[in-house]
Design an enzyme around this catalytic site. Structure first.
Site, PDB file in Angstrom:
ATOM      1  N   LYS A  11       0.936  -1.059  -0.111  1.00 35.83           N
ATOM      2  CA  LYS A  11      -0.060   0.059  -0.022  1.00 35.83           C
ATOM      3  C   LYS A  11       0.930   1.440   0.009  1.00 35.83           C
ATOM      4  O   LYS A  11       2.072   1.225   0.243  1.00 35.83           O
ATOM      5  CB  LYS A  11      -1.100  -0.038   1.331  1.00 35.83           C
ATOM      6  CG  LYS A  11      -2.103  -1.220   1.226  1.00 35.83           C
ATOM      7  CD  LYS A  11      -2.883  -1.172   2.442  1.00 35.83           C
ATOM      8  CE  LYS A  11      -4.127  -2.258   2.197  1.00 35.83           C
ATOM      9  NZ  LYS A  11      -4.897  -2.028   3.435  1.00 35.83           N
ATOM     10  N   TYR A  51     -12.197  -1.883  -3.628  1.00 38.28           N
ATOM     11  CA  TYR A  51     -12.943  -1.891  -2.217  1.00 38.28           C
ATOM     12  C   TYR A  51     -14.233  -1.661  -1.981  1.00 38.28           C
ATOM     13  O   TYR A  51     -14.775  -1.224  -0.927  1.00 38.28           O
ATOM     14  CB  TYR A  51     -12.002  -1.081  -1.276  1.00 38.28           C
ATOM     15  CG  TYR A  51     -10.627  -1.429  -0.781  1.00 38.28           C
ATOM     16  CD1 TYR A  51     -10.619  -2.788   0.129  1.00 38.28           C
ATOM     17  CD2 TYR A  51      -9.435  -0.693  -1.118  1.00 38.28           C
ATOM     18  CE1 TYR A  51      -9.199  -3.158   0.494  1.00 38.28           C
ATOM     19  CE2 TYR A  51      -8.283  -1.315  -0.697  1.00 38.28           C
ATOM     20  CZ  TYR A  51      -8.123  -2.316   0.072  1.00 38.28           C
ATOM     21  OH  TYR A  51      -6.908  -2.951   0.571  1.00 38.28           O
ATOM     22  N   PHE A  59     -15.314   4.035   7.044  1.00 38.00           N
ATOM     23  CA  PHE A  59     -13.775   4.402   6.639  1.00 38.00           C
ATOM     24  C   PHE A  59     -13.757   4.336   5.106  1.00 38.00           C
ATOM     25  O   PHE A  59     -12.584   4.418   4.814  1.00 38.00           O
ATOM     26  CB  PHE A  59     -12.952   3.512   7.524  1.00 38.00           C
ATOM     27  CG  PHE A  59     -13.234   1.998   7.018  1.00 38.00           C
ATOM     28  CD1 PHE A  59     -12.865   1.470   5.884  1.00 38.00           C
ATOM     29  CD2 PHE A  59     -13.837   1.032   7.932  1.00 38.00           C
ATOM     30  CE1 PHE A  59     -12.905   0.075   5.845  1.00 38.00           C
ATOM     31  CE2 PHE A  59     -14.036  -0.125   7.812  1.00 38.00           C
ATOM     32  CZ  PHE A  59     -13.692  -0.665   6.810  1.00 38.00           C
ATOM     33  N   ARG A  87      -2.290 -14.347   4.066  1.00 41.20           N
ATOM     34  CA  ARG A  87      -2.910 -13.884   5.042  1.00 41.20           C
ATOM     35  C   ARG A  87      -2.144 -13.810   6.258  1.00 41.20           C
ATOM     36  O   ARG A  87      -2.005 -12.984   7.284  1.00 41.20           O
ATOM     37  CB  ARG A  87      -4.329 -14.415   5.284  1.00 41.20           C
ATOM     38  CG  ARG A  87      -5.423 -13.890   4.203  1.00 41.20           C
ATOM     39  CD  ARG A  87      -5.557 -12.526   3.693  1.00 41.20           C
ATOM     40  NE  ARG A  87      -6.486 -12.090   5.069  1.00 41.20           N
ATOM     41  CZ  ARG A  87      -6.873 -10.993   5.145  1.00 41.20           C
ATOM     42  NH1 ARG A  87      -7.197 -10.050   3.760  1.00 41.20           N
ATOM     43  NH2 ARG A  87      -7.480 -10.332   6.181  1.00 41.20           N
ATOM     44  N   THR A  93      -5.177  -7.052  10.714  1.00 35.31           N
ATOM     45  CA  THR A  93      -5.699  -5.718   9.914  1.00 35.31           C
ATOM     46  C   THR A  93      -4.774  -4.653  10.744  1.00 35.31           C
ATOM     47  O   THR A  93      -4.388  -3.717  10.156  1.00 35.31           O
ATOM     48  CB  THR A  93      -7.187  -5.556   9.782  1.00 35.31           C
ATOM     49  OG1 THR A  93      -7.543  -6.854   9.306  1.00 35.31           O
ATOM     50  CG2 THR A  93      -7.457  -4.270   9.020  1.00 35.31           C
ATOM     51  N   ARG A 104       2.353  -6.710   8.805  1.00 34.06           N
ATOM     52  CA  ARG A 104       1.816  -5.533   9.439  1.00 34.06           C
ATOM     53  C   ARG A 104       2.480  -5.106  10.690  1.00 34.06           C
ATOM     54  O   ARG A 104       2.470  -3.917  11.285  1.00 34.06           O
ATOM     55  CB  ARG A 104       0.475  -5.801   9.498  1.00 34.06           C
ATOM     56  CG  ARG A 104      -0.248  -5.425   8.192  1.00 34.06           C
ATOM     57  CD  ARG A 104      -1.707  -6.168   8.266  1.00 34.06           C
ATOM     58  NE  ARG A 104      -2.405  -5.728   6.993  1.00 34.06           N
ATOM     59  CZ  ARG A 104      -3.515  -6.243   6.645  1.00 34.06           C
ATOM     60  NH1 ARG A 104      -4.090  -7.202   7.276  1.00 34.06           N
ATOM     61  NH2 ARG A 104      -4.382  -5.689   5.640  1.00 34.06           N
ATOM     62  N   ASN A 114      -1.904   0.090   6.832  1.00 32.66           N
ATOM     63  CA  ASN A 114      -1.317  -1.209   7.374  1.00 32.66           C
ATOM     64  C   ASN A 114      -0.416  -1.934   6.279  1.00 32.66           C
ATOM     65  O   ASN A 114      -0.366  -3.199   6.326  1.00 32.66           O
ATOM     66  CB  ASN A 114      -2.606  -2.043   7.913  1.00 32.66           C
ATOM     67  CG  ASN A 114      -3.524  -2.354   6.771  1.00 32.66           C
ATOM     68  OD1 ASN A 114      -3.399  -1.931   5.846  1.00 32.66           O
ATOM     69  ND2 ASN A 114      -4.557  -2.895   7.207  1.00 32.66           N
ATOM     70  N   HIS A 117      -2.378  -5.282   1.428  1.00 34.50           N
ATOM     71  CA  HIS A 117      -3.538  -6.017   1.139  1.00 34.50           C
ATOM     72  C   HIS A 117      -3.253  -7.597   0.649  1.00 34.50           C
ATOM     73  O   HIS A 117      -2.341  -7.703  -0.014  1.00 34.50           O
ATOM     74  CB  HIS A 117      -4.452  -5.333  -0.009  1.00 34.50           C
ATOM     75  CG  HIS A 117      -5.626  -6.116  -0.470  1.00 34.50           C
ATOM     76  ND1 HIS A 117      -6.672  -6.230   0.042  1.00 34.50           N
ATOM     77  CD2 HIS A 117      -5.462  -6.865  -1.591  1.00 34.50           C
ATOM     78  CE1 HIS A 117      -7.328  -7.018  -0.462  1.00 34.50           C
ATOM     79  NE2 HIS A 117      -6.781  -7.407  -1.755  1.00 34.50           N
ATOM     80  N   GLU A 128      -9.609 -10.400  -7.842  1.00 26.85           N
ATOM     81  CA  GLU A 128      -8.567  -9.175  -7.668  1.00 26.85           C
ATOM     82  C   GLU A 128      -7.275  -9.320  -8.583  1.00 26.85           C
ATOM     83  O   GLU A 128      -6.894  -8.299  -9.277  1.00 26.85           O
ATOM     84  CB  GLU A 128      -8.116  -9.368  -6.266  1.00 26.85           C
ATOM     85  CG  GLU A 128      -9.287  -8.719  -5.404  1.00 26.85           C
ATOM     86  CD  GLU A 128      -8.715  -8.781  -3.973  1.00 26.85           C
ATOM     87  OE1 GLU A 128      -9.945  -8.494  -2.925  1.00 26.85           O
ATOM     88  OE2 GLU A 128      -7.771  -9.219  -3.672  1.00 26.85           O
TER      89      GLU A 128
END
Ligand code: ATP
Ligand code: MG
Length: 141
Positions: A11, A51, A59, A87, A93, A104, A114, A117, A128
């Site tokens: 990100k 998203y 948010f 993950r 998260t 993270r 964070n 993704h 995706e």
């Protein structure tokens, strides 16, 4: 165990801090192979579409603004159980709740910024990957 593909994004916060190399090293260290990659910038429309599942959340606008605030690094990862494995390497998260050694925990600033993704299931992974890459841009090996 099945060989899977999943979508990973470094990100804007992590790209800005020159954490691309550190993050990709953790992914490769977890036996995830990068079979496609690009550095790019999302438009607000692209970020909102990507998203879209969160469009009703408080948010959402913050998330779109953040994801368009600078370049992102997008990669397709391939490996055994790649979706879950990615993950796990990402961590929770909220970086404050992420296990030590996860991306993270090491590179994330807060629940919004964070660092990464990752697709959360086989269907989203498929969607995706197609959102960002043509088949011809992937180099399995
Ligand atoms: P991602 O989809 O980015 O991999 P995730 O699956 O761990 O993250 P989601 O619940 O899908 O978490 O949330 C998507 C993203 O929205 C989060 O990664 C984070 O950047 C942002 N987000 C989630 N909750 C909040 C919140 N309470 N405040 C600000 N941003 C949030
Ligand atoms: Mg998610």
């Amino acid at each position: 165990m099945a060989i899977e593909r999943t979508l990973s994004i470094v990100k804007p916060d992590a790209v800005a801090k020159n954490f691309i190399g550190g993050i990709l090293a953790k992914l490769e260290g977890a036996q995830l192979t990068i079979i496609g990659a690009k550095l790019m910038r999302l438009s607000p429309a692209q970020a909102a579409l990507f998203y879209g599942v969160h469009r009703e959340r408080s948010f959402f606008q913050e998330l779109v603004d953040f994801m368009t605030s600078g370049p992102i690094m997008v990669q397709v990862l391939e490996g055994e159980n790649a979706i879950l494995r990615n993950r796990e390497v990402m961590g929770a998260t909220d970086p404050a709740k992420a296990d030590a050694g996860t991306i993270r925990a090491e590179f994330g600033a807060n629940i919004g910024e964070n660092a990464v993704h990752g697709s959360d299931g086989p269907e989203t992974a498929h969607e995706e990957i197609a959102f960002f890459f043509a088949q011809a841009e992937l180099q399995p090996r």
